[in-house]
Motif scaffolding. Structure first.
Motif, PDB file in Angstrom:
ATOM      1  N   VAL A  35     -14.676   1.400   5.102  1.00 37.85           N
ATOM      2  CA  VAL A  35     -13.813   0.810   6.126  1.00 37.85           C
ATOM      3  C   VAL A  35     -12.741  -0.056   5.470  1.00 37.85           C
ATOM      4  CG1 VAL A  35     -13.749  -0.818   8.057  1.00 37.85           C
ATOM      5  CG2 VAL A  35     -15.568   0.880   7.933  1.00 37.85           C
ATOM      6  N   PHE A  36     -13.136  -0.806   4.443  1.00 41.27           N
ATOM      7  CA  PHE A  36     -12.166  -1.653   3.747  1.00 41.27           C
ATOM      8  C   PHE A  36     -11.055  -0.832   3.110  1.00 41.27           C
ATOM      9  CE2 PHE A  36     -10.962  -3.531  -0.385  1.00 41.27           C
ATOM     10  CZ  PHE A  36     -10.264  -4.642   0.068  1.00 41.27           C
ATOM     11  N   THR A  37     -11.429   0.224   2.385  1.00 47.49           N
ATOM     12  CA  THR A  37     -10.407   1.017   1.679  1.00 47.49           C
ATOM     13  C   THR A  37      -9.614   1.904   2.641  1.00 47.49           C
ATOM     14  OG1 THR A  37     -12.115   2.683   1.200  1.00 47.49           O
ATOM     15  CG2 THR A  37     -11.653   1.039  -0.501  1.00 47.49           C
ATOM     16  N   ALA A  38     -10.288   2.522   3.629  1.00 49.21           N
ATOM     17  CA  ALA A  38      -9.598   3.459   4.519  1.00 49.21           C
ATOM     18  C   ALA A  38      -8.668   2.756   5.490  1.00 49.21           C
ATOM     19  CB  ALA A  38     -10.623   4.285   5.295  1.00 49.21           C
ATOM     20  N   VAL A  39      -9.011   1.540   5.907  1.00 52.66           N
ATOM     21  CA  VAL A  39      -8.200   0.843   6.901  1.00 52.66           C
ATOM     22  C   VAL A  39      -7.318  -0.215   6.241  1.00 52.66           C
ATOM     23  CG1 VAL A  39      -8.248  -0.582   8.976  1.00 52.66           C
ATOM     24  CG2 VAL A  39      -9.910   1.264   8.704  1.00 52.66           C
ATOM     25  N   THR A  40      -7.922  -1.183   5.581  1.00 57.66           N
ATOM     26  CA  THR A  40      -7.156  -2.313   5.047  1.00 57.66           C
ATOM     27  C   THR A  40      -6.288  -1.909   3.860  1.00 57.66           C
ATOM     28  OG1 THR A  40      -8.949  -3.793   5.729  1.00 57.66           O
ATOM     29  CG2 THR A  40      -7.330  -4.663   4.179  1.00 57.66           C
ATOM     30  N   PHE A  41      -6.888  -1.189   2.891  1.00 59.38           N
ATOM     31  CA  PHE A  41      -6.124  -0.850   1.680  1.00 59.38           C
ATOM     32  C   PHE A  41      -4.984   0.118   1.985  1.00 59.38           C
ATOM     33  CE2 PHE A  41      -5.591   2.025  -1.997  1.00 59.38           C
ATOM     34  CZ  PHE A  41      -5.033   1.123  -2.881  1.00 59.38           C
ATOM     35  N   THR A  42      -5.259   1.182   2.750  1.00 56.82           N
ATOM     36  CA  THR A  42      -4.176   2.132   3.050  1.00 56.82           C
ATOM     37  C   THR A  42      -3.096   1.469   3.906  1.00 56.82           C
ATOM     38  OG1 THR A  42      -5.368   2.982   4.995  1.00 56.82           O
ATOM     39  CG2 THR A  42      -5.701   4.128   2.905  1.00 56.82           C
ATOM     40  N   ARG A  43      -3.493   0.572   4.804  1.00 60.28           N
ATOM     41  CA  ARG A  43      -2.490  -0.140   5.609  1.00 60.28           C
ATOM     42  C   ARG A  43      -1.605  -0.998   4.712  1.00 60.28           C
ATOM     43  NH1 ARG A  43      -2.705  -4.721   8.903  1.00 60.28           N
ATOM     44  NH2 ARG A  43      -4.908  -5.065   8.461  1.00 60.28           N
ATOM     45  N   MET A  44      -2.184  -1.581   3.660  1.00 58.28           N
ATOM     46  CA  MET A  44      -1.384  -2.360   2.722  1.00 58.28           C
ATOM     47  C   MET A  44      -0.382  -1.456   1.993  1.00 58.28           C
ATOM     48  SD  MET A  44      -2.640  -4.659  -0.549  1.00 58.28           S
ATOM     49  CE  MET A  44      -2.880  -3.223  -1.614  1.00 58.28           C
ATOM     50  N   LEU A  45      -0.830  -0.266   1.567  1.00 62.20           N
ATOM     51  CA  LEU A  45       0.083   0.649   0.879  1.00 62.20           C
ATOM     52  C   LEU A  45       1.220   1.091   1.794  1.00 62.20           C
ATOM     53  CD1 LEU A  45      -2.411   2.939  -1.096  1.00 62.20           C
ATOM     54  CD2 LEU A  45      -1.112   0.970  -1.943  1.00 62.20           C
ATOM     55  N   VAL A  46       0.873   1.391   3.058  1.00 67.31           N
ATOM     56  CA  VAL A  46       1.902   1.818   4.012  1.00 67.31           C
ATOM     57  C   VAL A  46       2.891   0.683   4.265  1.00 67.31           C
ATOM     58  CG1 VAL A  46       2.300   2.502   6.408  1.00 67.31           C
ATOM     59  CG2 VAL A  46       0.449   3.547   5.112  1.00 67.31           C
ATOM     60  N   SER A  47       2.387  -0.543   4.384  1.00 72.14           N
ATOM     61  CA  SER A  47       3.256  -1.691   4.622  1.00 72.14           C
ATOM     62  C   SER A  47       4.224  -1.903   3.468  1.00 72.14           C
ATOM     63  CB  SER A  47       2.391  -2.933   4.839  1.00 72.14           C
ATOM     64  OG  SER A  47       3.187  -4.087   4.983  1.00 72.14           O
ATOM     65  N   LEU A  48       3.730  -1.802   2.227  1.00 72.40           N
ATOM     66  CA  LEU A  48       4.598  -1.966   1.057  1.00 72.40           C
ATOM     67  C   LEU A  48       5.651  -0.856   0.995  1.00 72.40           C
ATOM     68  CD1 LEU A  48       1.909  -2.986  -1.608  1.00 72.40           C
ATOM     69  CD2 LEU A  48       3.573  -4.469  -0.485  1.00 72.40           C
ATOM     70  N   TRP A  49       5.260   0.361   1.353  1.00 75.15           N
ATOM     71  CA  TRP A  49       6.209   1.485   1.346  1.00 75.15           C
ATOM     72  C   TRP A  49       7.293   1.278   2.389  1.00 75.15           C
ATOM     73  CZ3 TRP A  49       6.213   5.636   5.210  1.00 75.15           C
ATOM     74  CH2 TRP A  49       7.166   6.627   4.943  1.00 75.15           C
ATOM     75  N   LEU A  50       6.920   0.782   3.577  1.00 75.35           N
ATOM     76  CA  LEU A  50       7.913   0.543   4.631  1.00 75.35           C
ATOM     77  C   LEU A  50       8.903  -0.531   4.217  1.00 75.35           C
ATOM     78  CD1 LEU A  50       5.688   0.657   7.851  1.00 75.35           C
ATOM     79  CD2 LEU A  50       7.388   2.336   7.125  1.00 75.35           C
ATOM     80  N   ARG A  51       8.405  -1.565   3.513  1.00 73.11           N
ATOM     81  CA  ARG A  51       9.306  -2.627   3.079  1.00 73.11           C
ATOM     82  C   ARG A  51      10.346  -2.109   2.093  1.00 73.11           C
ATOM     83  NH1 ARG A  51       5.333  -7.769   1.712  1.00 73.11           N
ATOM     84  NH2 ARG A  51       4.399  -7.991   3.811  1.00 73.11           N
ATOM     85  N   ARG A  52       9.905  -1.253   1.178  1.00 76.00           N
ATOM     86  CA  ARG A  52      10.814  -0.760   0.141  1.00 76.00           C
ATOM     87  C   ARG A  52      11.711   0.356   0.659  1.00 76.00           C
ATOM     88  NH1 ARG A  52       6.093  -0.723  -2.973  1.00 76.00           N
ATOM     89  NH2 ARG A  52       6.101   1.564  -2.793  1.00 76.00           N
ATOM     90  N   GLY A  53      11.123   1.346   1.308  1.00 74.34           N
ATOM     91  CA  GLY A  53      11.880   2.540   1.673  1.00 74.34           C
ATOM     92  C   GLY A  53      12.600   2.466   2.993  1.00 74.34           C
ATOM     93  N   ARG A  54      12.093   1.699   3.945  1.00 72.72           N
ATOM     94  CA  ARG A  54      12.629   1.637   5.303  1.00 72.72           C
ATOM     95  C   ARG A  54      13.008   3.028   5.808  1.00 72.72           C
ATOM     96  NH1 ARG A  54      13.336  -3.527   6.727  1.00 72.72           N
ATOM     97  NH2 ARG A  54      13.453  -5.077   5.050  1.00 72.72           N
ATOM     98  N   PRO A  55      12.055   3.965   5.900  1.00 72.53           N
ATOM     99  CA  PRO A  55      12.358   5.360   6.274  1.00 72.53           C
ATOM    100  C   PRO A  55      12.820   5.460   7.735  1.00 72.53           C
ATOM    101  CG  PRO A  55       9.994   4.988   6.265  1.00 72.53           C
ATOM    102  CD  PRO A  55      10.612   3.744   5.729  1.00 72.53           C
ATOM    103  N   GLN A  56      13.787   6.320   7.966  1.00 74.92           N
ATOM    104  CA  GLN A  56      14.261   6.584   9.319  1.00 74.92           C
ATOM    105  C   GLN A  56      13.527   7.759   9.949  1.00 74.92           C
ATOM    106  OE1 GLN A  56      16.521   4.486  10.739  1.00 74.92           O
ATOM    107  NE2 GLN A  56      16.271   3.359   8.792  1.00 74.92           N
ATOM    108  N   GLU A  57      12.879   8.540   9.076  1.00 76.34           N
ATOM    109  CA  GLU A  57      12.139   9.709   9.556  1.00 76.34           C
ATOM    110  C   GLU A  57      10.782   9.727   8.862  1.00 76.34           C
ATOM    111  OE1 GLU A  57      12.605  14.584   9.806  1.00 76.34           O
ATOM    112  OE2 GLU A  57      14.129  13.355   8.829  1.00 76.34           O
ATOM    113  N   LEU A  58       9.755  10.142   9.599  1.00 72.03           N
ATOM    114  CA  LEU A  58       8.388  10.118   9.075  1.00 72.03           C
ATOM    115  C   LEU A  58       7.786  11.501   9.157  1.00 72.03           C
ATOM    116  CD1 LEU A  58       6.156   8.264   7.965  1.00 72.03           C
ATOM    117  CD2 LEU A  58       5.334   7.988  10.316  1.00 72.03           C
ATOM    118  N   ARG A  59       7.361  12.035   8.017  1.00 74.31           N
ATOM    119  CA  ARG A  59       6.686  13.336   7.973  1.00 74.31           C
ATOM    120  C   ARG A  59       5.258  13.128   7.491  1.00 74.31           C
ATOM    121  NH1 ARG A  59      11.054  17.523   5.244  1.00 74.31           N
ATOM    122  NH2 ARG A  59      12.671  17.333   6.876  1.00 74.31           N
ATOM    123  N   ILE A  60       4.336  13.660   8.255  1.00 72.37           N
ATOM    124  CA  ILE A  60       2.926  13.508   7.889  1.00 72.37           C
ATOM    125  C   ILE A  60       2.193  14.796   8.224  1.00 72.37           C
ATOM    126  CG2 ILE A  60       2.446  12.377  10.109  1.00 72.37           C
ATOM    127  CD1 ILE A  60       0.223  10.855   8.703  1.00 72.37           C
TER     128      ILE A  60
END
Length: 527
Positions: A502-527
């Motif tokens: 739960v720690f790695t799947a929720v908290t850690f990945t959310r931290m990675l996504v947050s850091l990516w959003l700060r740097r990249g500020r994507p206008q489009e999201l592909r998943i």
């Protein structure tokens, strides 16, 4: 939801670093870990009996001890009750496995009988009590144990003996030992990692019956040499090989010990310091106040290990046991005293050393299966979710490392059932990432912007993830509480894995996504 402050980033990073640091020693041989600097964690994961081999002992209880102990306990009760009721009695005899005593005043016989019968208990469904109380020759009372009472006492003693053995072998509850009753009077003990049964026998062979009794100084050297003592006293051997007479009635027993630890005496020699509970401390203080300048004996398993003099009242509720101890033997005795004394003597009737050959093959096959399975999962997640699959893969690898780190920190053992729990939690960690990513996809299909889709995706997925894992925690906690040996090992690994996944799947990945959003500020999201 995706706002991740700097302090939280540092906290998550520190936890991950600690987990990795504690996991690393388990990947290297013990000889190399021992050469590492002192500040480097050295705790390693222990392998269970089925993986690393170990020792197996079959212990058999000596049934005669129960009857003797019950007679001694009833002797003490009778003396106390008669003293409380001011009933004058003669010496209590314990010959023939029963108690008998004379009531000097015939008018007090009925009162004495009622006092004794009040101390007996029902034994079984037939209404039979654990002691029979009869009057012979109008003034002699005979108290005899019944078979039903002895049987119930024996079952209780075996249950207590199993718990004491378990606490001695695994005082921290992390080695995944297996201690179970076999038949009516036997206990099977399986301990991983110990391939020398002698060390295990030394730990379990001592009953650890500790007593503090006053020395009987009236016994002559001739009586000591003949092994005779007066009424109410007994002759016991000392640790040095001589003999000493002590009072039968103990001033305090090991049952009143609250804590025991390895220590050093005033001469710097290894010793054991014991701390009595409230009632024991008060009794010890009262007896030492009444017997200043008299010696008392510290008796362990009917051997006098020291006989110091009471120079002044001992009011602190503690005492120190000195003798021919090494640090290891003093520590072993402290463990035995903390875990409690064995209510019966246990003798080894069978011993085995289990080799690690089967375990090596199981480990090899388990590693092959784990590498193949994990590799396929990593490929699948990356192909299916792209960048977010990469985040999930990173979380999955860290989850595995964190499980190993927590197990090493706790000193837990890994068994084949533990490996099964390990694999189960890895699958649960992947499930959590799949739920998160699919929720984000749903929000994108609804037309939400990338930031909103991520925000709602994580928020909605967390509810399902936490609900599913709470049910798993309840099941794992019940398995841990009621299970023993392999079942407990499975539960421990599963519970650790649930928390880390739960720690790695929720908290850690959310931290990675947050850091990516700060740097990249994507206008489009592909998943």
């Amino acid at each position: 939801m995706l706002d991740f402050p700097r302090w939280k980033i540092w906290a998550v990073s520190l936890l991950l670093i600690l987990g990795i640091a504690f996991a690393i020693p388990s990947f290297f041989p013990e000889s190399q870990v021992a050469k590492a600097p002192g500040f480097v964690p050295s705790a390693r994961i222990n392998l269970g009996l089925d993986l690393a081999g170990g020792s197996q002992l079959l212990l058999e209880a000596q049934t005669g001890d129960i009857a003797r102990q019950r007679v001694d306990a009833m002797d003490e009760i009778i003396r106390r009750e008669m003293r409380t009721a001011n009933i004058d009695i003669g010496e209590v005899s314990t010959a023939g496995g029963q108690l008998s005593f004379m009531v000097r005043n015939p008018t007090q016989v009925d009162a004495a009988v009622e006092r004794v019968r009040a101390q007996t208990q029902p034994a079984g469904l037939s209404g039979q009590r654990d002691w029979n109380v009869n009057v012979l020759d109008t003034s002699r009372i005979v108290v005899q144990p019944t078979p039903e009472g002895i049987g119930r006492a024996f079952d209780n003693a075996m249950t207590t003996a199993r718990e004491v053995v378990y606490n001695r072998v695994d005082p921290d509850g992390t080695r995944e030992v297996n201690v179970v009753r076999q038949g009516r009077n036997r206990i099977l003990v399986e301990v991983p990692g110990i391939e020398d049964p002698e060390a295990l026998k030394a730990l379990l062979g001592r009953t650890a019956r500790l007593e503090f009794s006053l020395v009987d100084s009236t016994v002559t050297p001739e009586q000591l040499a003949a092994g005779r003592a007066g009424v109410g006293s007994r002759v016991l051997p000392t640790a040095e090989g001589s003999r000493i007479a002590v009072q039968r009635r103990a001033m305090i027993t090991g049952d009143q010990i609250a804590e025991a630890r390895q220590d050093f005496n005033q001469n710097g020699e290894p010793a054991v310091t014991v701390q009595f509970d409230g009632a024991g401390a008060r009794r010890f203080a009262r007896v030492t106040q009444q017997n200043v300048n008299r010696p008392f004996a510290i008796i362990l398993d009917n051997v006098v290990i020291s006989a110091p003099n009471i120079n002044e009242p001992i009011l602190g509720g503690s005492a120190q046991i000195s003798g021919s101890f090494t640090v290891q033997t003093a520590n072993d005795l402290a463990v035995q005293l903390r875990s409690g004394r064995l209510p019966v003597e246990l003798r080894v009737v069978e011993e085995r050393t289990v080799g690690p050959t089967l375990g090596r093959d199981s480990i090899r096959r388990g590693i092959i299966a784990g590498v193949i399975g994990t590799g396929l999962i990593l490929v699948f997640m990356f192909i299916t979710y792209g960048r977010f699959g990469l985040y999930a893969n990173t979380a999955l690898v860290l989850n595995v490392i964190l499980i190993l780190g927590v197990m090493a920190f706790m000193g837990s053992s890994l068994t084949l059932p533990g490996i099964a729990g390990f694999v189960l939690t890895v699958g649960a960690a992947v499930d959590a990432n799949v739920i998160i990513n699919e929720r984000i996809r749903e929000e994108l299909r609804r037309g939400r912007r990338p930031l909103q889709a991520l925000e709602f995706g994580y928020k909605e997925a967390q509810t399902a993830i936490f609900d599913a894992n709470i049910t798993n925690v309840i099941a794992g906690a019940l398995l841990w509480y009621f299970g023993t040996g392999p079942v407990k090992g499975f539960a421990i690994v599963m519970l650790i894995g649930i928390v880390t996944s739960v720690f790695t799947a929720v908290t850690f990945t959310r931290m990675l996504v947050s850091l990516w959003l700060r740097r990249g500020r994507p206008q489009e999201l592909r998943i």
